[in-house]
Write an enzyme that holds these catalytic residues in place. Structure first.
Site, PDB file in Angstrom:
ATOM      1  N   LYS A 179       0.910  -1.206  -0.107  1.00 16.22           N
ATOM      2  CA  LYS A 179      -0.004   0.061   0.011  1.00 16.22           C
ATOM      3  C   LYS A 179       0.886   1.332  -0.108  1.00 16.22           C
ATOM      4  O   LYS A 179       1.580   1.205   0.891  1.00 16.22           O
ATOM      5  CB  LYS A 179      -0.906   0.044   1.245  1.00 16.22           C
ATOM      6  CG  LYS A 179      -1.846   1.121   1.283  1.00 16.22           C
ATOM      7  CD  LYS A 179      -2.606   1.335   2.549  1.00 16.22           C
ATOM      8  CE  LYS A 179      -3.401   2.598   2.537  1.00 16.22           C
ATOM      9  NZ  LYS A 179      -3.727   2.894   3.888  1.00 16.22           N
ATOM     10  N   GLY A 189      -7.834   8.973  10.661  1.00 13.34           N
ATOM     11  CA  GLY A 189      -7.959   8.797  12.197  1.00 13.34           C
ATOM     12  C   GLY A 189      -9.005   9.792  12.506  1.00 13.34           C
ATOM     13  O   GLY A 189      -9.316   9.851  13.835  1.00 13.34           O
ATOM     14  N   ALA A 223      -9.746   5.149   5.237  1.00 10.98           N
ATOM     15  CA  ALA A 223      -9.532   6.450   6.007  1.00 10.98           C
ATOM     16  C   ALA A 223     -10.494   7.423   6.503  1.00 10.98           C
ATOM     17  O   ALA A 223     -11.201   7.690   5.629  1.00 10.98           O
ATOM     18  CB  ALA A 223      -8.326   7.262   5.493  1.00 10.98           C
ATOM     19  N   GLY A 224     -10.906   7.633   7.709  1.00 11.23           N
ATOM     20  CA  GLY A 224     -11.908   8.465   7.828  1.00 11.23           C
ATOM     21  C   GLY A 224     -13.412   7.828   8.373  1.00 11.23           C
ATOM     22  O   GLY A 224     -14.081   8.214   8.880  1.00 11.23           O
ATOM     23  N   ASN A 281      -9.704   1.346  10.503  1.00  6.65           N
ATOM     24  CA  ASN A 281      -8.842   1.205  11.770  1.00  6.65           C
ATOM     25  C   ASN A 281      -9.084   1.733  12.943  1.00  6.65           C
ATOM     26  O   ASN A 281      -9.464   1.193  13.790  1.00  6.65           O
ATOM     27  CB  ASN A 281      -7.143   1.670  11.256  1.00  6.65           C
ATOM     28  CG  ASN A 281      -6.173   1.349  12.449  1.00  6.65           C
ATOM     29  OD1 ASN A 281      -5.917   2.295  13.098  1.00  6.65           O
ATOM     30  ND2 ASN A 281      -5.649   0.179  12.693  1.00  6.65           N
TER      31      ASN A 281
HETATM   32  C1  LIG Z   1      -3.785   5.543   5.286  1.00  6.03           C
HETATM   33  C2  LIG Z   1      -3.999   4.905   6.787  1.00  6.03           C
HETATM   34  O1  LIG Z   1      -3.185   5.067   7.469  1.00  6.03           O
HETATM   35  C3  LIG Z   1      -5.182   4.271   6.922  1.00  6.03           C
HETATM   36  O2  LIG Z   1      -5.024   3.093   6.247  1.00  6.03           O
HETATM   37  C4  LIG Z   1      -5.635   4.102   8.288  1.00  6.03           C
HETATM   38  O3  LIG Z   1      -5.087   3.030   8.707  1.00  6.03           O
HETATM   39  C5  LIG Z   1      -6.975   3.788   8.255  1.00  6.03           C
HETATM   40  O4  LIG Z   1      -7.555   5.021   8.415  1.00  6.03           O
HETATM   41  P1  LIG Z   1      -8.543   5.279   9.647  1.00  6.03           P
HETATM   42  O5  LIG Z   1      -7.423   4.992  10.720  1.00  6.03           O
HETATM   43  O6  LIG Z   1      -8.994   6.614   9.584  1.00  6.03           O
HETATM   44  O7  LIG Z   1      -9.438   4.101   9.572  1.00  6.03           O
END
Ligand SMILES: CC(=O)[C@@H](O)[C@H](O)COP(=O)(O)O
Length: 262
Positions: free
Chosen positions: A94, A155, A181-182, A203
């Site tokens: 990635k 995050g 993300a987000g 995440n």
């Molecule tokens: C780009 C990055 O680091 C993402 O893979 C992150 O792990 C997931 O984003 P969130 O933590 O916002 O879900």
């Protein structure tokens, strides 16, 4: 027939991918046991320094997706990807190139350059990107196996802030769109899947939940529901002020009647 998608010759039935910003063993277990993840990202800088390595806790059969987090240029990303391969993390990568330290937004131009080099070296490249149609096309041209547009800053748990632009990528780009993300709530993951996204990476939403296993399961169910809704072909939405209808109106129309007979 199983509903799967393919990346780099690997077939995946789970459409949840665990991101690695916040990483601990409870989260990895929850992603595997409750969210059904078949792919987990791994920050190479951690694989290289953690003792004991998180790698020891990822079962065989789970696809590792090393990421290039920490890279600020294409060259740095390429170096990290090569290191991952040498460490035995496989051919998936990635690509994350981030210069902006406040919002952690990806540098699309450097990401295209890194993608081109790594795809040329036989990597299965999944670039993290800001959702821009021209950039997505360039990434596909550079050999990306999928594109990973952000929904909102990493995050932030802010959900589908970039919804309009994600939909354009989903409609126009032929490789899988993995929304990354987000995504902060299961309902947001569900909505992205209903829009036609191929998969969701998350995440923070799970890592910061009060009950991590329960949230992992909620994400799995939401992603499955969204996917089924998408495949089912959602019904049309009336414009504001449009004529409302009901099954009774349709029935009366068919009968050639304006109202229910007395
Ligand atoms: C780009 C990055 O680091 C993402 O893979 C992150 O792990 C997931 O984003 P969130 O933590 O916002 O879900």
């Amino acid at each position: 027939m199983t509903d799967t998608f393919t990346l780099g010759g690997h077939e995946f039935s789970s459409r949840f991918i665990l991101g690695s910003g916040k990483f601990n063993l409870e989260l990895v277990r929850a992603a595997l046991d409750h969210a059904g993840a078949q792919m987990i990202t791994l920050a190479v800088r951690r694989a290289n320094t953690d003792a004991p390595s998180i790698l020891d806790h990822i079962p065989a059969g789970i696809t590792l997706l090393p990421n290039t987090s920490g890279a600020r240029t294409a060259e740095e990303a390429v170096r990290i990807a090569r290191l991952a391969r040498e460490l035995g993390c496989g051919d998936f990568v990635k690509v994350e190139v981030i210069r902006d330290t406040k919002y952690l937004l990806p540098d699309n131009q450097e990401t295209i350059r890194a993608t081109e080099i790594l795809a040329g070296e036989g990597f299965v490249v999944l670039p993290y990107m800001h959702p821009d149609l021209n950039v997505a096309r360039d990434l596909v041209g550079a050999g990306a196996a999928a594109v990973m547009p952000l929904a909102a800053p990493i995050g932030s748990n802010r959900g589908l802030a970039a919804k309009e632009f994600l939909q354009i990528l989903i409609d126009e780009i032929e490789v899988p769109i993995i929304v990354d993300a987000g995504i902060g709530r299961p309902s947001q993951a569900c909505e992205a899947m209903e829009m036609g996204a191929t998969a969701i990476m998350a995440n923070t939403a799970i890592a910061t939940a009060s009950d991590i296993p329960a949230m992992a399961r909620a994400f799995r169910l939401a992603i499955e529901a969204g996917r089924e809704g998408y495949l089912a072909g959602p019904g049309r939405v009336l414009e504001r002020g449009g004529e409302a209808s009901s099954p009774l109106t349709a029935f009366l129309d068919e009968m050639g009647l304006d109202e229910v007979p007395a």
